[in-house]
Design an enzyme around this catalytic site. Structure first.
Site, short mmCIF file in Angstrom:
data_model
loop_
_atom_site.label_atom_id
_atom_site.label_comp_id
_atom_site.label_asym_id
_atom_site.label_seq_id
_atom_site.Cartn_x
_atom_site.Cartn_y
_atom_site.Cartn_z
N HIS A 1 0.86 -1.19 0.00
CA HIS A 1 0.00 0.00 0.00
C HIS A 1 0.90 1.24 0.00
CE1 HIS A 1 0.71 0.70 4.27
NE2 HIS A 1 0.20 -0.49 4.60
N HIS B 1 3.92 1.64 2.40
CA HIS B 1 5.16 0.97 2.01
C HIS B 1 5.86 1.76 0.90
CE1 HIS B 1 2.44 -2.53 3.17
NE2 HIS B 1 3.29 -2.42 4.17
N CYS C 1 2.47 -10.54 19.53
CA CYS C 1 1.55 -9.98 18.53
C CYS C 1 1.99 -10.46 17.16
CB CYS C 1 1.53 -8.45 18.56
SG CYS C 1 0.61 -7.77 17.15
N CYS D 1 2.62 -7.56 14.61
CA CYS D 1 3.95 -6.95 14.74
C CYS D 1 5.05 -7.99 14.63
CB CYS D 1 4.14 -6.29 16.12
SG CYS D 1 3.04 -4.93 16.47
N CYS E 1 -2.92 -5.56 21.09
CA CYS E 1 -1.71 -4.81 20.75
C CYS E 1 -2.12 -3.37 20.45
CB CYS E 1 -1.07 -5.46 19.53
SG CYS E 1 0.05 -4.38 18.64
N HIS F 1 -1.89 -2.82 16.48
CA HIS F 1 -2.81 -3.54 15.59
C HIS F 1 -4.24 -3.60 16.11
CE1 HIS F 1 0.98 -4.75 13.75
NE2 HIS F 1 0.26 -4.87 12.66
N LYS G 1 -2.76 4.72 11.65
CA LYS G 1 -1.80 4.24 10.66
C LYS G 1 -2.54 3.47 9.56
CE LYS G 1 2.19 1.15 10.35
NZ LYS G 1 2.33 -0.27 10.59
N LYS H 1 -3.23 -2.57 5.75
CA LYS H 1 -4.06 -3.54 5.03
C LYS H 1 -4.95 -4.29 6.01
CE LYS H 1 -3.60 -3.36 0.71
NZ LYS H 1 -3.41 -3.83 -0.60
N1 MSP Z 1 9.08 -6.82 7.84
C1 MSP Z 1 9.20 -5.75 8.77
C2 MSP Z 1 10.47 -4.96 8.55
C3 MSP Z 1 11.72 -5.74 8.61
S1 MSP Z 1 13.12 -4.77 8.26
C4 MSP Z 1 14.42 -5.70 8.72
C5 MSP Z 1 8.00 -4.82 8.63
N2 MSP Z 1 7.35 -4.90 7.48
S2 MSP Z 1 6.06 -4.04 7.13
O1 MSP Z 1 5.71 -4.45 5.80
O2 MSP Z 1 5.06 -4.21 8.13
O3 MSP Z 1 6.47 -2.55 7.18
C6 MSP Z 1 7.53 -2.11 6.43
C7 MSP Z 1 7.66 -0.62 6.47
O4 MSP Z 1 6.49 0.00 5.95
C8 MSP Z 1 7.85 -0.06 7.88
O5 MSP Z 1 8.88 0.91 7.85
C9 MSP Z 1 6.56 0.59 8.18
O6 MSP Z 1 6.71 1.67 9.03
C10 MSP Z 1 6.14 1.06 6.79
N3 MSP Z 1 4.74 1.31 6.78
C11 MSP Z 1 3.71 0.43 6.90
N4 MSP Z 1 2.55 1.13 7.00
C12 MSP Z 1 2.83 2.45 6.93
C13 MSP Z 1 2.08 3.62 6.92
N5 MSP Z 1 0.77 3.61 7.03
N6 MSP Z 1 2.74 4.80 6.78
C14 MSP Z 1 4.10 4.87 6.61
N7 MSP Z 1 4.82 3.78 6.62
C15 MSP Z 1 4.23 2.57 6.82
O7 MSP Z 1 7.74 -4.07 9.54
#
Ligand code: MSP
Length: 526
Positions: A20, A23, A129, A132, A154, A157, A307, A310
């Protein structure tokens, strides 16, 4: 270390679902930073990738009645790799934690720590969690509401945690508190922004406890070499991607590792700061490896004050935005509208407004007016400038300041500040066009030399703007570069941002009106 690359990373993304814009936000920021440094003439390595192990991914695969490997392969090839193209990302590598190079590196790393006495067996009992993928403490939890009333959920979440009771292997994190504090006292820029630094330091000061580094009830992961019934806890597998992707644990990777590690910037969302600024450096210290120069924690994209995610069904797919606005505008908008380090909300109205006023009417209009006038008044041949007037010199001075300001801002990851500096130049040149009225000069044959100077000033400003904006908007600036005949100076990506000085575009090159850099949006077209 002359051969050391500037090494930038994104977190690796969980492939429980498709990407999304939250990311995409991190990935775009990393790409702009990487491209900026490349255009400073530095050797750069930009890494992104996917985090494919763990309970969350395993369960998602089960729900979909496929094996975890099938699930991750499909998601990576149908979504996570294609989104890089959608966003025009120029990454140098893409690491998947299911790759052999990664597994081997993870096993090598934990073997080193085990042999050095940093790992021991112990029972883990407590909340976990899955969202997380994190062992929780009481302060991370709150009372649930609605369907989860009466349960502990959590805070991130909003979903119930699971109570685990497992015989695991533990990492002696508690031993690294003093060394971490000393490291951060000596390197106050190692975590940014300042609020993130303070959070990390106060967390460490509060005392670190040892932490479980393996899972016995999960089998989708990297087996422990000394106890193959257990897999490495997904975070302590994932963090290692930053070194396994640059050769750690591979004989053939020694040179790459020496020339790349340590990372210059790990970009992370603020929710995963602790993993990157506490656990990860402690792991590296335990292995005797150098620590990353900086961890930068950015804010969240919010929907309704929460935040975007998905799992809460608030995730917006990047294509929904790029289909209307294009990749350049996507990249521009999120870095321009949100202070990097703060939270921000996405709104279609705001995106549309800025697209129209700053891109279509601001830069787009300047480019098309400049190209059109050189075509009309000088048959598309860039005129030689005559003597410069004060108004011209003001533009030239502003360019020098813009280069310095934009560079300083980009180096401190202040993307909106860097963009603001470049926007200031565009606004000034638009104002210059209005004041100089080249269309009026064109009516008077005696003023032809002055007309040439004004049009040269516009074209040369546009050339400088395309160099400075190239890291942010690679495709529109390329079109602009071509329309200015600036290829005479070499490829746009090779232009050094810090060497942008006045008077580079050679008179005599062919200038044309660029195709519309930022087309008008569909329903504005009546
Ligand atoms: N897999 C772990 C990271 C491991 S790194 C060694 C993870 N993955 S994640 O897919 O959940 O998130 C990856 C990144 O996307 C994180 O930096 C997270 O902050 C970012 N984001 C996920 N949702 C977000 C928003 N709504 N806004 C900004 N960034 C977001 O955590």
């Amino acid at each position: 270390m002359p051969d050391k690359s500037f090494y930038v990373t994104t977190p690796i993304y969980y492939v429980n679902d498709a990407p999304h814009i939250g990311h995409a936000y991190t990935t775009v920021a990393g790409d702009v930073l990487a491209r900026w440094h490349r255009q400073r003439g530095e050797k750069v390595r930009y890494l992104t990738g996917t985090d494919e192990h763990g309970t969350k991914v395993q369960r998602k695969a089960e729900e979909n009645e496929v094996t975890p490997q099938e699930w991750v392969d499909t998601l990576v090839s149908e979504h996570w790799r294609p989104v890089l193209e959608t966003l025009d990302i120029a990454n140098d590598d893409f690491i998947r934690t299911t790759e052999e190079r990664h597994r081997r590196g993870v096993q090598a790393f934990w073997t080193v720590l085990k042999e050095a006495g940093h790992v021991y067996p112990e029972l883990y009992e407590g909340p976990y969690c899955v969202g997380c993928e994190e062992f929780k403490v009481a302060a991370d939890l709150e009372e649930g509401t609605g369907e989860y009333a009466g349960e502990l959920v959590c805070r991130i979440h909003g979903r119930p945690v699971e109570q685990l009771s497992e015989q695991n292997w533990w990492f002696r994190l508690s031993e690294f508190g003093p060394a971490l504090l000393e490291h951060y006292e000596r390197n106050p820029d190692a975590v940014a922004p300042r609020s993130a630094y303070n959070e990390v330091v106060s967390f460490i000061r509060g005392g670190l406890s040892d932490i479980s580094m393996s899972r016995s009830s999960v089998d989708w992961g990297v087996p422990l070499p000394w106890d193959p019934e257990q897999v490495v806890y997904v975070w302590f597998d994932a963090l290692l991607n930053y070194i396994t992707a640059v050769g750690y644990g591979q004989n053939s990777g020694k040179e790459l590792f020496a020339n790349t590690w340590p990372a210059d910037v790990h970009l992370v969302g603020k929710d995963i700061l602790r993993f990157h600024a506490v656990y990860w450096p402690a792991m590296l210290m335990a292995a005797g490896l150098p620590l990353p120069a900086k961890v930068f924690a950015h804010g969240w994209l919010l929907v309704g004050g929460e935040k975007m995610s998905k799992s809460k069904l608030t995730g917006i797919a990047p294509e929904t935005i790029t289909d209307t606005f294009g990749a350049d505008a996507f990249r521009y908008y999120f870095l321009r509208a949100i202070n990097f380090g703060s939270d921000g909300s996405f709104s279609w109205e705001d995106m549309r407004d800025r697209y129209t006023s700053e891109l279509a009417n601001g830069l787009g209009n300047l480019a098309s007016r400049g190209g059109a006038m050189i075509t009309k008044y000088f048959a598309g041949v860039l005129p030689e400038p005559g003597p410069y007037s004060n108004a011209d010199l003001v533009v030239q001075d502003l360019l020098a300041r813009t280069v310095a300001d934009a560079d300083a801002a980009m180096l401190r990851l202040d993307f909106s500040g860097g963009i603001a500096a470049i926007r200031g130049l565009i606004d000034a040149v638009n104002g210059y066009v209005t004041e100089q009225q080249p269309w009026a000069l064109a009516k008077d044959d005696d003023r032809r030399e002055r007309l040439g100077t004004v049009l040269y000033t516009i074209a040369e400003s546009l050339r400088a703007i395309s160099v400075l904006y190239h890291p942010v908007m690679p495709s529109a600036t390329e079109a602009l570069w071509q329309s200015l005949g600036a290829d005479a100076l070499g490829p746009l990506a090779d232009q050094v941002v810090t060497h942008v000085v006045w008077g580079q575009l050679p008179p005599g090159v062919t200038v044309s009106k660029p195709e519309q850099l930022f087309p008008r949006l569909p329903d504005e077209e009546e």
